[in-house]
Write an enzyme that holds these catalytic residues in place. Structure first.
Site, PDB file in Angstrom:
ATOM      1  N   GLU A   1       0.987  -0.789  -0.049  1.00  0.00           N
ATOM      2  CA  GLU A   1      -0.098  -0.193  -0.188  1.00  0.00           C
ATOM      3  C   GLU A   1       0.931   1.137   0.132  1.00  0.00           C
ATOM      4  O   GLU A   1       1.023   1.723   1.366  1.00  0.00           O
ATOM      5  CB  GLU A   1      -0.920   0.319   1.190  1.00  0.00           C
TER       6      GLU A   1
ATOM      7  N   LYS B   1      -2.316  -2.322  -3.103  1.00  0.00           N
ATOM      8  CA  LYS B   1      -3.071  -1.229  -2.577  1.00  0.00           C
ATOM      9  C   LYS B   1      -3.250   0.474  -2.891  1.00  0.00           C
ATOM     10  O   LYS B   1      -2.462   0.619  -2.156  1.00  0.00           O
ATOM     11  CB  LYS B   1      -3.485  -1.622  -1.724  1.00  0.00           C
TER      12      LYS B   1
HETATM   13  P1  13P Z   1      -9.037   4.252   4.075  1.00  0.00           P
HETATM   14  O1  13P Z   1     -10.067   3.457   3.087  1.00  0.00           O
HETATM   15  O2  13P Z   1     -10.072   4.531   5.685  1.00  0.00           O
HETATM   16  O3  13P Z   1      -7.912   5.041   2.934  1.00  0.00           O
HETATM   17  O4  13P Z   1      -8.823   3.594   4.890  1.00  0.00           O
HETATM   18  C1  13P Z   1      -7.908   2.040   3.820  1.00  0.00           C
HETATM   19  C2  13P Z   1      -6.035   1.266   4.722  1.00  0.00           C
HETATM   20  O5  13P Z   1      -6.632   0.142   5.394  1.00  0.00           O
HETATM   21  C3  13P Z   1      -5.403   2.664   4.956  1.00  0.00           C
HETATM   22  O6  13P Z   1      -4.103   2.172   5.381  1.00  0.00           O
END
Ligand code: 13P
Length: 341
Positions: A188, A230
């Site tokens: 991510e 992600k």
């Molecule tokens: P949000 O969808 O609230 O941005 O959170 C996703 C997430 O896992 C952030 O690390």
């Protein structure tokens, strides 16, 4: 540099890819319920509820007690360490409640964002020390995938080349460690929506960050078919004066992905990054309708955009728990509906 030293057997590779494919099966996405104690505190504060272990447990129970309807919408749930070992009121482990619905359990394994000293406010994420041992334990405790988040801020001077390289490297190192333990890494690299930058700038930065990430993933011999990405959607900064349509957001987002994410990656699950529940669903729909060729399943891994209504409905009162669970189911169903629409 001319030889390959295989890190994973074909059986290990098959296991990783099967886990990843199950999470992003058609119509499914992820519930990100892995807010740290501090982030959960901010959510609870909004509804005037104290940030205690019990209140955090209560809210997670509201989400995890959703009935069979979420089976077709949710392929994975990301847990925070504390939650992985918590139980429902009747003593059932939360992990078991999720697994019993055929949903894959995941775990956030980074240990948060830290500044890179000597820089103009850029950061990295820590948590590599001891990660191998933690992964081995988490796998035994039911986790089959993990998440590691890095963040980037857009400004005139950021993200810097140093922060792009450092965060790409840490995401790749984390991925290779997870895969050794049969855990699918979700990478991510989140570009925050803070700022007045326009859509083009976010798309450009997204491309630079993802290109560096996949170079590092290759350098670290990560098995891409056993990974998930992600990313943020490419959106204008939240103080940008120009408003863009969902179709423009979708085109910028999918273009950035096509230019940088290898087709071998098994799936892409967007974070909601402060978008409203409605906006996150509408943008996801436009992304799936975008007429470019897409090589991966494009779905959701939402935290706030799946939980906001449930949190507001609950407000810390026992009598609202069932209604709050219904709100969560409604959001999950809406995301799935928008994926398929
Ligand atoms: P949000 O969808 O609230 O941005 O959170 C996703 C997430 O896992 C952030 O690390």
């Amino acid at each position: 540099m001319t030889h390959q030293f295989p890190a994973l057997t074909s059986v290990q590779k098959r296991e990783l890819q099967d886990i990843a494919l199950g999470i992003v099966a058609p119509g499914k996405g992820i519930l990100a319920a892995d807010e740290s104690v501090g982030s959960m505190g901010k959510c609870l504060h909004q509804i005037g509820v104290e940030n205690t272990e019990e209140n955090r447990r209560q809210f997670r129970q509201i989400l995890f007690s959703a009935d069979e309807r979420i089976k077709s919408c949710i392929g994975g749930v990301i847990f925070f360490h504390e939650t992985l070992y918590q139980q429902a009121d009747d003593g059932t482990l939360f992990v078991k409640m999720i697994q019993d619905k055929g949903i894959t359990v995941g775990i956030k394994v980074d240990k948060g964002i830290v500044p890179l000293a000597g820089t103009n406010g850029v950061s990295t994420s820590q948590g590599l020390d001891g990660l191998s041992e933690r992964c081995a334990q988490y796998k035994k405790d039911g986790a089959n995938f993990a998440k590691w988040r890095c963040v980037f801020k857009i400004s005139d001077a950021t993200p810097s080349t140093l922060s792009i390289k450092e965060n790409a490297n840490v995401l790749a190192r984390y991925s290779s460690i997870c895969q050794q333990h049969g855990i699918v890494p979700i990478v991510e690299p989140e570009i925050l929506p803070d700022g007045d930058h326009d859509l083009r700038r976010c798309q450009y930065v997204t491309e630079k960050v993802l290109a560096a990430l996949y170079k590092a993933m290759s350098d670290h011999h990560v098995y891409l078919e056993g990974t998930l990405l992600k990313p943020n959607m490419a959106t204008a900064g939240n103080r940008c004066s120009t408003k863009y349509s969902a179709e423009e957001v979708a085109m910028a987002t999918v273009t950035a992905l096509c230019r940088t994410v290898p087709p071998a990656v098994t799936g892409v699950l967007f974070l909601s990054g402060g978008q409203s529940e409605e906006e996150a669903s509408v943008n996801l729909n436009a992304i799936n309708k975008c007429p470019l060729v897409k090589h991966w399943g494009l779905t959701f891994s939402y935290g706030r955009a799946l939980q906001a209504s449930a949190l507001k409905t609950w407000c810390g009162h026992n009598q609202n728990e069932d209604a709050a669970t219904e709100q969560f189911i409604k959001r999950a169903e809406a995301c799935t509906f928008f994926l398929n629409a």
